[in-house]
Design an enzyme around this catalytic site. Structure first.
Site, PDB file in Angstrom:
ATOM      1  N   GLY A 101      35.992  58.715  -3.829  1.00  0.00           N
ATOM      2  CA  GLY A 101      34.809  58.307  -4.694  1.00  0.00           C
ATOM      3  C   GLY A 101      33.804  58.879  -4.670  1.00  0.00           C
ATOM      4  O   GLY A 101      32.674  58.427  -5.119  1.00  0.00           O
ATOM      5  N   PRO A 126      18.699  63.659  -6.432  1.00  0.00           N
ATOM      6  CA  PRO A 126      20.030  62.616  -6.238  1.00  0.00           C
ATOM      7  C   PRO A 126      20.635  63.082  -4.667  1.00  0.00           C
ATOM      8  O   PRO A 126      20.967  62.411  -4.116  1.00  0.00           O
ATOM      9  CB  PRO A 126      20.855  62.911  -7.527  1.00  0.00           C
ATOM     10  CG  PRO A 126      20.621  64.083  -8.016  1.00  0.00           C
ATOM     11  CD  PRO A 126      18.975  64.275  -7.725  1.00  0.00           C
ATOM     12  N   HIS A 184      65.502  21.646   1.069  1.00  0.00           N
ATOM     13  CA  HIS A 184      66.311  22.096   0.211  1.00  0.00           C
ATOM     14  C   HIS A 184      66.282  21.689  -1.380  1.00  0.00           C
ATOM     15  O   HIS A 184      67.203  21.760  -2.127  1.00  0.00           O
ATOM     16  CB  HIS A 184      67.756  22.086   0.581  1.00  0.00           C
ATOM     17  CG  HIS A 184      67.891  22.541   1.964  1.00  0.00           C
ATOM     18  ND1 HIS A 184      68.316  23.996   2.191  1.00  0.00           N
ATOM     19  CD2 HIS A 184      67.979  21.975   3.188  1.00  0.00           C
ATOM     20  CE1 HIS A 184      68.407  24.414   3.525  1.00  0.00           C
ATOM     21  NE2 HIS A 184      68.236  23.138   4.111  1.00  0.00           N
ATOM     22  N   SER A 314      51.668  22.597 -25.796  1.00  0.00           N
ATOM     23  CA  SER A 314      52.689  23.509 -26.875  1.00  0.00           C
ATOM     24  C   SER A 314      52.164  23.338 -28.406  1.00  0.00           C
ATOM     25  O   SER A 314      51.429  22.505 -28.992  1.00  0.00           O
ATOM     26  CB  SER A 314      54.079  22.672 -27.023  1.00  0.00           C
ATOM     27  OG  SER A 314      54.926  22.996 -28.158  1.00  0.00           O
ATOM     28  N   SER A 315      52.769  24.579 -28.898  1.00  0.00           N
ATOM     29  CA  SER A 315      52.169  24.873 -30.464  1.00  0.00           C
ATOM     30  C   SER A 315      53.153  24.023 -31.311  1.00  0.00           C
ATOM     31  O   SER A 315      53.035  23.904 -32.575  1.00  0.00           O
ATOM     32  CB  SER A 315      51.922  26.402 -30.749  1.00  0.00           C
ATOM     33  OG  SER A 315      53.502  26.885 -30.362  1.00  0.00           O
ATOM     34  N   LYS A 320      52.830  17.438 -25.655  1.00  0.00           N
ATOM     35  CA  LYS A 320      53.113  17.826 -24.277  1.00  0.00           C
ATOM     36  C   LYS A 320      52.246  18.448 -23.616  1.00  0.00           C
ATOM     37  O   LYS A 320      51.092  19.024 -24.111  1.00  0.00           O
ATOM     38  CB  LYS A 320      54.137  19.046 -24.769  1.00  0.00           C
ATOM     39  CG  LYS A 320      55.038  19.686 -23.487  1.00  0.00           C
ATOM     40  CD  LYS A 320      55.995  20.731 -23.990  1.00  0.00           C
ATOM     41  CE  LYS A 320      56.946  21.254 -22.594  1.00  0.00           C
ATOM     42  NZ  LYS A 320      56.023  22.025 -21.771  1.00  0.00           N
ATOM     43  N   GLU A 327      49.859  26.754 -12.842  1.00  0.00           N
ATOM     44  CA  GLU A 327      50.577  27.938 -13.468  1.00  0.00           C
ATOM     45  C   GLU A 327      49.716  29.323 -12.976  1.00  0.00           C
ATOM     46  O   GLU A 327      49.973  30.380 -12.718  1.00  0.00           O
ATOM     47  CB  GLU A 327      50.933  27.705 -14.896  1.00  0.00           C
ATOM     48  CG  GLU A 327      52.197  26.846 -14.963  1.00  0.00           C
ATOM     49  CD  GLU A 327      52.424  26.313 -16.110  1.00  0.00           C
ATOM     50  OE1 GLU A 327      53.514  25.959 -16.445  1.00  0.00           O
ATOM     51  OE2 GLU A 327      51.728  26.804 -17.214  1.00  0.00           O
TER      52      GLU A 327
END
Length: 463
Positions: A101, A126, A184, A314-315, A320, A327
């Site tokens: 770095g 500097p 399960h 949805s498109s 929907k 998600e």
């Protein structure tokens, strides 16, 4: 096109043309051309931390009599401006650069020197001033620790506590909802929805505890080790004084590392912290997927809850609605888990006295913290706080669950219980009704034994 104005700057390798209005100088300009790799720059959290580190170094140098007070004051003023975000556009270098770095350390030195020179109305160097008593090899590891600790303490932990509080509040509101438990992904004994959510809240709470357990090692700083850990060109008191200045400005108990060689050569504390972030991501993945399953439907899924409708889903399919926050959460979790793998590999890259993957450690660690903090708040406020439990549906299904027969095992035995369950399922009847025909148990006793709400307390009603 307007003609670009340049000025000539020099470093140890010669002259460079630098944009006239840029605060950086020759070394930064040289490395803009060296690393046209990703276009990704160090995040705000890192720049805040490097500004804090540089300012505290200047204060320590003045305190130790190494730097004139007026020069120190000018360097500090420029450093605080960098920390505040006033000059983020003056840090153009790609994250993928030299492993120490050094390029970004010099970028900071050049920008702060330019600002300090304006404040002082005299030349501030500097290297000789801004980088006094320092090396890139201790500045960058120190900056990683300061940035990660600040972001974990001030952003991630509060976000996790907010999520836990929100889950527990929602759990209280759905305590009366008794649903079919699942193991399960198959029907199991009933649980209260509050019990299911309570497990989520405990996962989040444990995530906070894990972070808090790791942060003391993140609070140990490499500063004062300079090039290889020996502290060459830095007084012995420099590291502790810088840590004390950082503590004073942030309220976090930073301290000079007891072994500076380890802090330069290794990134174990960052690897550890990243591992804790991975555990949180795993917890979030579980919570998000539970929400998606519970919300699935509305007719052909579980349909146990209805998440807030935030956007058309949805498109092509009108009406929907998708579980967009869960998600998004799963994608954040995937990135954090991937970042942890990168950080683990980077942590292995300590060759003798220096780790040489510091920039990618900084970038991925801070990204993971930011992503988890942001998604924790969204998950709390836009998914969990507002979902509606479908109490009637889950209650009806719980009563029809053939697995309720488990409660009869101590009385009827496993084999007869299995026959009752199979018949109840095959005939679409309640276990209680079938058991009344296949056993000598009275209806009143069957009502008590097969009460789904009672079974959520192990078959013993709470007092």
């Amino acid at each position: 096109m307007a003609k670009q104005n340049f000025r000539i700057e020099r470093d140890s390798m010669g002259e460079m043309q630098v944009p006239a209005d840029a605060l950086w100088a020759a070394q930064t300009q040289r490395n803009i051309g060296n690393f046209p790799i990703s276009g990704q720059r160090f995040p705000r959290a890192f720049l805040e931390a490097i500004g804090l580190v540089k300012g505290c170094c200047a204060a320590a140098n003045a305190h130790l009599g190494l730097m004139k007070k007026d020069v120190s004051a000018a360097v500090q003023k420029g450093s605080w401006q960098v920390a505040a975000g006033d000059y983020d556009d003056q840090f153009p270098l790609d994250v993928f650069q030299t492993g120490s770095g050094t390029n970004t350390n010099m970028n900071a030195n050049e920008v702060i020197a330019a600002l300090a020179s304006k404040h002082l109305k005299a030349k501030v160097h500097p290297n000789d001033h801004v980088n006094m008593s320092q090396s890139s090899n201790d500045v960058i590891p120190t900056t990683i620790h300061v940035a990660a600790h600040l972001q974990a303490t001030k952003k991630l932990i509060p976000a996790l506590k907010h999520l836990e509080k929100t889950i527990r509040a929602k759990a209280r509101s759905v305590d009366s909802v008794v649903k079919t438990g699942r193991t399960h992904l198959m029907d199991a004994m009933p649980v209260r929805m509050s019990q299911e959510l309570g497990a989520w809240a405990t996962q989040v709470s444990n995530g906070v505890k894990r972070l808090e357990a790791s942060l003391p090692r993140v609070a140990e700083l490499a500063i004062g080790g300079t090039a290889v850990g020996t502290g060459i060109n830095a007084p012995k008191a420099f590291g502790p004084k810088v840590a004390a200045e950082l503590k004073r400005r942030t309220g976090i108990a930073f301290k000079a590392a007891p072994d500076r060689f380890e802090k330069l050569a290794a990134q174990d504390a960052s690897v550890e912290l990243s591992g804790q972030l991975k555990v949180i991501a795993v917890s979030f993945m579980k919570i998000a997927n539970d929400l998606r399953w519970m919300n699935s439907g509305p007719n052909c899924g579980l349909g146990e809850i209805v998440l807030p409708g935030l956007a058309p889903g949805s498109s092509i399919m009108p009406g929907k609605i998708n579980p967009i926050i869960p998600e998004a959460t799963t994608m954040v979790c995937a990135r954090v888990i991937g970042n942890d793998a990168t950080i683990a590999i980077a942590g292995q890259s300590g060759n003798f006295e220096l780790n040489v993957m510091l920039p990618v450690v900084a970038f991925d660690l801070l990204q993971s913290i930011e992503l988890l903090a942001n998604i924790a708040v969204l998950l709390a406020d836009r998914a969990i706080a507002g979902f509606i439990a479908n109490k009637k549906k889950v209650g009806d299904l719980a009563e029809m669950n053939p697995i309720l027969v488990t409660a009869l095992n101590p009385i009827t035995g496993y084999d007869l219980g299995a026959k009752i369950a199979k018949r109840a399922y095959a005939e679409g009847r309640k276990v209680k009704d079938v058991a009344a025909e296949m056993t000598t148990l009275a209806n009143g006793k069957l009502d008590r034994l097969l009460d789904p709400a009672l079974l959520t307390h192990g078959g013993v009603r709470k007092t």
